[in-house]
Design a protein around this motif. Structure first.
Motif, mmCIF file in Angstrom:
data_model
loop_
_atom_site.group_PDB
_atom_site.id
_atom_site.type_symbol
_atom_site.label_atom_id
_atom_site.label_comp_id
_atom_site.label_asym_id
_atom_site.label_seq_id
_atom_site.Cartn_x
_atom_site.Cartn_y
_atom_site.Cartn_z
ATOM 1 N N VAL A 100 0.932 -1.251 0.049
ATOM 2 C CA VAL A 100 -0.129 -0.117 0.089
ATOM 3 C C VAL A 100 0.909 1.233 0.162
ATOM 4 C CG1 VAL A 100 -1.635 1.399 1.405
ATOM 5 C CG2 VAL A 100 -2.060 -1.117 1.323
ATOM 6 N N ALA A 101 0.947 2.253 -0.884
ATOM 7 C CA ALA A 101 1.513 3.234 -0.971
ATOM 8 C C ALA A 101 0.792 4.469 -1.001
ATOM 9 C CB ALA A 101 2.536 3.237 -2.488
ATOM 10 N N SER A 102 1.440 5.648 -0.273
ATOM 11 C CA SER A 102 0.863 7.031 -0.482
ATOM 12 C C SER A 102 0.870 7.450 -1.802
ATOM 13 C CB SER A 102 1.538 7.796 0.389
ATOM 14 O OG SER A 102 1.408 9.302 0.099
ATOM 15 N N SER A 103 -0.417 8.372 -2.203
ATOM 16 C CA SER A 103 -0.301 8.874 -3.454
ATOM 17 C C SER A 103 0.639 9.939 -3.674
ATOM 18 C CB SER A 103 -1.739 9.323 -3.823
ATOM 19 O OG SER A 103 -2.033 10.273 -2.806
ATOM 20 N N ALA A 127 -3.220 4.928 -2.271
ATOM 21 C CA ALA A 127 -3.925 5.669 -1.440
ATOM 22 C C ALA A 127 -3.686 6.997 -1.056
ATOM 23 C CB ALA A 127 -4.579 4.706 -0.617
ATOM 24 N N ASP A 128 -4.474 7.976 -0.838
ATOM 25 C CA ASP A 128 -4.454 9.122 -0.469
ATOM 26 C C ASP A 128 -4.242 9.097 1.014
ATOM 27 O OD1 ASP A 128 -4.415 11.685 0.552
ATOM 28 O OD2 ASP A 128 -6.302 12.243 -0.452
ATOM 29 N N PRO A 129 -2.965 9.468 1.697
ATOM 30 C CA PRO A 129 -2.857 9.201 3.131
ATOM 31 C C PRO A 129 -3.616 10.289 4.137
ATOM 32 C CG PRO A 129 -0.837 10.219 2.182
ATOM 33 C CD PRO A 129 -1.962 10.061 0.980
ATOM 34 N N TRP A 130 -4.251 11.030 3.457
ATOM 35 C CA TRP A 130 -5.009 11.849 3.975
ATOM 36 C C TRP A 130 -6.654 11.708 4.007
ATOM 37 C CZ3 TRP A 130 -3.794 17.717 2.155
ATOM 38 C CH2 TRP A 130 -2.586 17.978 2.615
ATOM 39 N N TRP A 135 -7.201 4.839 2.574
ATOM 40 C CA TRP A 135 -5.946 4.123 3.260
ATOM 41 C C TRP A 135 -6.359 2.644 3.788
ATOM 42 C CZ3 TRP A 135 -0.765 4.721 2.647
ATOM 43 C CH2 TRP A 135 -0.040 4.102 3.639
ATOM 44 N N GLU A 136 -7.138 2.448 4.419
ATOM 45 C CA GLU A 136 -7.633 1.222 5.078
ATOM 46 C C GLU A 136 -8.150 0.108 4.213
ATOM 47 O OE1 GLU A 136 -10.306 -0.640 9.108
ATOM 48 O OE2 GLU A 136 -10.512 1.570 8.162
ATOM 49 N N ALA A 137 -8.980 0.790 3.290
ATOM 50 C CA ALA A 137 -9.488 0.021 1.938
ATOM 51 C C ALA A 137 -8.540 -0.640 1.049
ATOM 52 C CB ALA A 137 -10.644 0.702 1.090
ATOM 53 N N ALA A 138 -7.299 -0.015 0.917
ATOM 54 C CA ALA A 138 -6.231 -0.449 0.248
ATOM 55 C C ALA A 138 -5.410 -1.715 0.518
ATOM 56 C CB ALA A 138 -5.153 0.551 -0.045
ATOM 57 N N PHE A 139 -5.597 -2.051 1.769
ATOM 58 C CA PHE A 139 -4.889 -3.410 2.440
ATOM 59 C C PHE A 139 -5.679 -4.731 1.978
ATOM 60 C CE2 PHE A 139 -3.398 0.041 4.919
ATOM 61 C CZ PHE A 139 -2.090 -0.482 5.363
ATOM 62 N N THR A 140 -5.146 -5.696 1.643
ATOM 63 C CA THR A 140 -5.432 -6.845 1.289
ATOM 64 C C THR A 140 -4.676 -7.912 2.044
ATOM 65 O OG1 THR A 140 -3.642 -7.563 -0.234
ATOM 66 C CG2 THR A 140 -5.480 -6.202 -1.162
ATOM 67 N N THR A 386 2.086 9.411 -14.870
ATOM 68 C CA THR A 386 0.932 9.696 -15.561
ATOM 69 C C THR A 386 0.469 11.003 -15.146
ATOM 70 O OG1 THR A 386 -0.571 8.714 -14.197
ATOM 71 C CG2 THR A 386 0.432 7.219 -15.793
ATOM 72 N N GLY A 387 -0.464 11.398 -15.866
ATOM 73 C CA GLY A 387 -1.095 12.691 -15.343
ATOM 74 C C GLY A 387 -1.978 12.956 -14.240
ATOM 75 N N ALA A 388 -2.358 11.568 -14.032
ATOM 76 C CA ALA A 388 -3.210 11.462 -12.693
ATOM 77 C C ALA A 388 -2.115 11.223 -11.706
ATOM 78 C CB ALA A 388 -4.139 10.164 -12.979
ATOM 79 N N GLN A 389 -1.064 10.550 -12.123
ATOM 80 C CA GLN A 389 -0.171 10.583 -10.730
ATOM 81 C C GLN A 389 0.327 11.818 -10.285
ATOM 82 O OE1 GLN A 389 2.192 7.361 -12.702
ATOM 83 N NE2 GLN A 389 1.484 5.879 -11.321
ATOM 84 N N ARG A 390 0.652 12.723 -11.404
ATOM 85 C CA ARG A 390 1.309 13.794 -10.979
ATOM 86 C C ARG A 390 0.215 14.695 -10.284
ATOM 87 N NH1 ARG A 390 3.754 13.255 -15.963
ATOM 88 N NH2 ARG A 390 2.180 14.488 -17.054
ATOM 89 N N GLU A 391 -1.018 14.553 -10.768
ATOM 90 C CA GLU A 391 -1.937 15.444 -10.017
ATOM 91 C C GLU A 391 -2.343 14.980 -8.661
ATOM 92 O OE1 GLU A 391 -4.954 18.423 -9.440
ATOM 93 O OE2 GLU A 391 -3.715 18.155 -11.242
ATOM 94 N N ALA A 392 -2.275 13.753 -8.383
ATOM 95 C CA ALA A 392 -2.493 13.220 -7.144
ATOM 96 C C ALA A 392 -1.513 13.649 -6.033
ATOM 97 C CB ALA A 392 -2.247 11.687 -7.036
#
Length: 434
Positions: A100-103, A127-130, A135-140, A386-392
């Motif tokens: 799980v990684a911070s955005s 996941a957005d750490p804010w 964040w919780e939903a990202a864990f498996t 990607t553009g989405a990653q930069r925006e995040a």
């Protein structure tokens, strides 16, 4: 902190000549007293040094010093900050695990997760750490590590590390914190729940832009024996080395670091030269003084830039409206480092005009130097995202990253002000043309 920064890991009496600073041991190999002593080193039954690819007396002092500063149980010095992050995540999650990684991560870390670790069968959920629910939903069930930055690069966003760690630890998942921007002078992640801390020592720990280095610290919170099925590489007898690395925790050591050093540092050849270790040790001695100044000056410059014509936004925890302002007050009483960003109206053209007009600030992709540095992340450090990653992570076309150095504050401000005039003129031209 400042006392440990100067003294931890070394006393003059340890050297035959009573040198005040650790000598640089440039030897590639070390003579042994007997066949048995060398055999014991390779069987992990003895202490000492055999070959500098896996350990060296000078780098050992650096490892002891950062261990003291982060109040951990052990550390490994490696060839770069990227090597530190790579080795820590490989040791925890490869092969076939999930992270799980911070955005909001440094571009090189995002690329590592998307590309090289993916090649090793390691999957990742961002996941957005804010957003604690996200964040919780990202864990498996397969999650073996989570990674965040204590202060994000380049937007200086802070995280509620105790809250993020509580979510991860409820699932027996260790949290890796890249604390490069904070350094132990401003923040110790282990005190807030982190299991592993990584640093690009190239930055503030060195402080003078001379040396590439990385560090991995085990804070002592992680014990793979609590969930042995998840880390068989640590909890089962290793075929190659003939030991069970997790047993080192029972002796007060770090099985994770033992495994990482024996396998990945050695196999990847991610060795930190002794001369580089000595340069980082020298830099650490003045860490507290430097971090105090750059933190104060960065906050001052951010406040002056906020709201100026041509500046669309300033990303710094002290700017009004930032959601992490309370975290700055609670967890960062000594400041939030010298790196922050601003977005210029006019996009990349305005950012280029701004950078090119600077006279004192230097265009370079490093941070944490004694010199003040500036770059355009969208075309450099985050250009392969990607553009989405930069925006995040808050990197837009007009985003400029600033790393405040040790020059006089008013000299730095005068240079920024005149460069902003050039950028604003470009922005006005683009607006008129549109």
């Amino acid at each position: 902190m400042s006392t440990a920064a100067i003294h931890a890991g070394w006393v003059a009496a340890a050297d035959g000549h009573r040198a005040l600073t650790p000598p640089i041991h440039t030897a590639s190999a070390f003579a042994q007293t007997s066949h048995a002593s060398l055999k014991a080193l390779f069987q992990r039954r003895g202490d000492g040094f055999a070959y500098s690819r896996s350990g060296n007396p000078t780098t050992a002092v650096l490892e002891q010093r950062i261990t003291a500063l982060e109040q951990g149980i052990g550390a490994i010095a490696v060839a770069s900050g990227q090597a530190a992050t790579t080795i820590a995540l490989y040791a925890l999650a490869a092969p076939g695990g999930h992270i799980v990684a911070s955005s909001r991560l440094y571009g090189g870390t995002t690329e590592l997760l998307d590309d090289t670790l993916a090649d090793a069968g390691v999957s990742c959920t961002v996941a957005d750490p804010w957003d604690l629910e996200a964040w919780e939903a990202a864990f498996t069930e397969d999650t073996r590590a989570a990674i965040v930055e204590s202060i994000a690069n380049p937007g200086a966003q802070l995280v509620d590390l105790p809250a993020l760690c509580a979510i991860a630890h409820a699932r027996d998942v260790p949290v890796v914190v890249d604390s490069t921007l904070a350094s132990p002078a401003l923040y110790r992640p282990g005190e807030h729940g982190a299991d592993v801390v990584v640093h690009s020592a190239t930055k503030y720990l060195c402080g003078h832009g001379t040396t590439i280095a990385g560090l991995i610290v085990d804070t002592g919170r992680f014990d793979p024996r609590r969930c042995p099925r998840r880390w068989p590489q640590l909890t089962e007898r290793n075929r190659r080395f003939g030991v069970t690395f997790a047993e080192e925790y029972a002796r007060g050591g770090s099985g994770l670091l033992g495994y990482a050093r024996a396998k990945y540092v050695t196999d990847f050849g991610a060795t930190l030269p002794a001369a580089s270790a000595q340069q980082i040790l020298v830099g650490i001695e003045t860490l507290g003084l430097r971090m105090g100044k750059v933190s104060t000056d960065a906050a001052t410059l951010a406040a002056r830039l906020h709201g100026l014509p041509g500046v669309a936004r300033v990303e710094h925890p002290t700017i009004p409206g930032r959601p992490d302002a309370a975290l700055a007050d609670r967890d960062f009483p000594r400041g939030t480092s010298g790196v922050f960003s601003m977005e210029l109206t006019g996009g990349e053209a305005a950012a280029a005009a701004f950078c090119d007009a600077l006279a004192l600030w230097t265009i370079a992709v490093n941070i944490g130097d004694a010199r003040s540095l500036v770059c355009h992340p969208g075309t450099t450090t985050h250009s392969h995202l990607t553009g989405a990653q930069r925006e995040a992570c808050g990197v837009r076309e007009g985003t400029v990253r600033l790393s405040v150095g040790l020059e006089d504050l008013e000299d730095l401000w005068a240079d920024l002000a005149q460069a902003l005039s050039a950028a604003h003129a470009v922005g006005e031209e683009l607006s008129t043309a549109a």
